[in-house]
Design an enzyme around this catalytic site. Structure first.
Site, mmCIF file in Angstrom:
data_model
loop_
_atom_site.group_PDB
_atom_site.id
_atom_site.type_symbol
_atom_site.label_atom_id
_atom_site.label_comp_id
_atom_site.label_asym_id
_atom_site.label_seq_id
_atom_site.Cartn_x
_atom_site.Cartn_y
_atom_site.Cartn_z
ATOM 1 N N SER A 53 0.621 -1.327 0.161
ATOM 2 C CA SER A 53 0.035 -0.319 0.208
ATOM 3 C C SER A 53 1.067 1.218 0.204
ATOM 4 O O SER A 53 0.413 2.299 -0.263
ATOM 5 C CB SER A 53 -1.292 -0.175 1.528
ATOM 6 O OG SER A 53 -0.144 -0.617 2.020
ATOM 7 N N CYS B 21 -14.531 -5.998 19.866
ATOM 8 C CA CYS B 21 -15.731 -5.270 20.133
ATOM 9 C C CYS B 21 -17.498 -6.306 20.372
ATOM 10 O O CYS B 21 -17.333 -5.031 21.045
ATOM 11 C CB CYS B 21 -15.673 -4.825 18.464
ATOM 12 S SG CYS B 21 -15.921 -7.010 17.582
ATOM 13 N N GLY C 165 -16.579 -7.976 11.361
ATOM 14 C CA GLY C 165 -15.448 -8.987 12.574
ATOM 15 C C GLY C 165 -14.551 -9.087 11.596
ATOM 16 O O GLY C 165 -13.630 -9.529 12.371
ATOM 17 N N LYS D 274 -12.862 -13.877 25.364
ATOM 18 C CA LYS D 274 -12.245 -12.462 25.045
ATOM 19 C C LYS D 274 -13.758 -11.769 25.887
ATOM 20 O O LYS D 274 -13.154 -11.103 26.600
ATOM 21 C CB LYS D 274 -12.156 -12.377 23.531
ATOM 22 C CG LYS D 274 -11.284 -12.985 23.471
ATOM 23 C CD LYS D 274 -10.350 -12.278 21.201
ATOM 24 C CE LYS D 274 -9.662 -12.459 20.729
ATOM 25 N NZ LYS D 274 -9.680 -12.278 19.865
ATOM 26 N N HIS E 128 -23.258 -5.812 15.327
ATOM 27 C CA HIS E 128 -22.895 -7.057 16.239
ATOM 28 C C HIS E 128 -24.220 -6.133 16.998
ATOM 29 O O HIS E 128 -24.498 -5.310 18.005
ATOM 30 C CB HIS E 128 -21.815 -7.380 17.473
ATOM 31 C CG HIS E 128 -20.479 -7.340 16.361
ATOM 32 N ND1 HIS E 128 -20.142 -7.959 14.467
ATOM 33 C CD2 HIS E 128 -19.397 -7.387 16.833
ATOM 34 C CE1 HIS E 128 -19.376 -8.156 15.248
ATOM 35 N NE2 HIS E 128 -18.542 -8.137 15.983
HETATM 36 C C1 2RA Z 1 -15.491 -10.867 15.377
HETATM 37 N N1 2RA Z 1 -14.971 -9.969 17.085
HETATM 38 O O1 2RA Z 1 -16.316 -10.324 15.664
HETATM 39 C C2 2RA Z 1 -14.191 -10.198 16.517
HETATM 40 C C3 2RA Z 1 -13.100 -9.257 16.318
HETATM 41 N N2 2RA Z 1 -13.282 -8.339 15.559
HETATM 42 O O2 2RA Z 1 -14.915 -11.830 14.379
#
Ligand code: 2RA
Length: 346
Positions: free
Chosen positions: A40, A129, A160, A215, A245
């Protein structure tokens, strides 16, 4: 004062959003530098701060910045993050990967919850996230009723897995709807995602949970300052939406819960928008939460299976609250508390 800001990985899904959030929140950017790989380097990125030519990443050039956002994978962070920030003339590093999240002494920060942990620090870990989105609603309720245990079921967007994940969902859906394919092709996800849900995000662990689910457990404890054995259980599911999400949360508290008090606390909580009017079919959805800085919280009710428990639904933009916005607000808080200073202009 204004700050020399660096971004590594600005051409990826999260990196692009970090540029957008810096612009939208008018972060005091003196100069924006974008670092990338050979692939890039040389590309030009138009930003509110001017047209930026992507530079080939080097630790020495990144160290010249006041703050560097890492929006790359954990291997890169493990290799370079500490070298970028070490010493007084290093840069503050805000890392979006999981590389340092669980490391003793490295703050893991949702700025509306524990920004004080950034005081005097040079390397900050941004949470997963899924954790960040859910804790925006959990934290105000924890302060009110004292969280005792939590069960979270998630419905996670393709973003994600970055731009490639979103592309696979869109292209796969198109290929089925056009009749080209019976079943969509999958390379990024373990199985075809269109018209499906996949109860598997990240690697399976010895205990039968996935790393994504653990996590949430590990990061909830660290961010909220809870004991190492604090009970949090999560099931993380990939669903065919693009970038928000959704999370169904059962939260059990030490004290008796009061729904009216809970509603008031959520209405007043920073970064939260209460969307909870079932008479008018108003509740959180990816359709309405996508692109928003606030997470939507709704379907709030007294849980009927456990004492002192609330149940509710949270939806947040995974690229914003889940990553880019969280990282930029961390930087804002560090400017406020003096942890991020502009280097003397030489
Ligand atoms: C996902 N939270 O949604 C994980 C990593 N961004 O795949």
């Amino acid at each position: 004062s204004s700050f020399n800001v660096g971004i590594v990985g600005a051409t990826g899904a999260v990196g692009k959003e970090i540029v957008g959030v810096l612009e939208k929140r008018s972060f005091p950017v003196g100069a924006l530098r974008i670092f990338g790989s050979e692939r890039s380097a040389g590309k030009e990125v138009d930003t509110k701060f001017g047209r930026v030519t992507v530079e080939l990443f080097s630790e020495s050039s990144a160290r010249e910045c006041d703050v560097v956002f890492l929006a790359v994978d954990g291997d890169f962070s493990l290799k370079h993050a500490e070298a970028i920030c070490e010493g007084n003339d290093g840069a503050v590093v805000i890392d979006n990967s999981s590389a340092f999240r669980y490391k003793e002494g490295i703050p893991l920060v949702v700025p509306e919850i524990n920004s004080d942990a950034t005081k005097g620090k040079k390397l900050i870990a941004n949470p997963n996230c899924t954790t960040a989105i859910g804790l925006m609603a959990i934290w105000p309720l924890h302060k009110l009723f004292g969280l005792k245990k939590m069960v979270m079921s998630t419905y996670q967007a393709a973003s994600g897995a970055g731009q490639p994940g979103m592309d696979e969902l869109m292209e796969g859906t198109r290929s089925v709807l056009s009749g080209e394919r019976e079943v969509a092709e999958n390379k990024i996800f373990a199985h075809p995602l269109p018209f499906n849900v996949i109860p598997h995000i990240d690697k399976f662990q010895e205990n039968g949970y996935t790393k994504e689910e653990m996590k949430v457990t590990w990061e909830t404890r660290k961010i909220c300052g809870l004991p190492d054995d604090f009970p949090v259980s999560c099931t993380a599911v990939r669903i065919p939406t693009s970038r928000a999400h959704s999370e169904s949360i059962v939260a059990i508290f030490d004290k008796p819960v009061d729904v009216a008090l809970a509603r008031k606390a959520l209405e007043e909580a920073p970064g939260v928008k209460l969307v909870d009017d079932i008479a008018n079919l108003k509740y959180p959805m990816p359709l309405t939460a996508t692109g928003q800085y606030d997470v939507e919280v709704g379907r709030l009710r007294k849980n009927i299976a456990f004492d002192n428990a609330l149940e509710f639904f949270v939806v947040g933009d995974q690229l914003l609250r889940g990553a880019a916005l969280n990282a930029v607000v961390v930087a804002e808080k560090m400017v406020e508390n003096g942890a991020l200073k502009a280097k003397a202009v030489v």
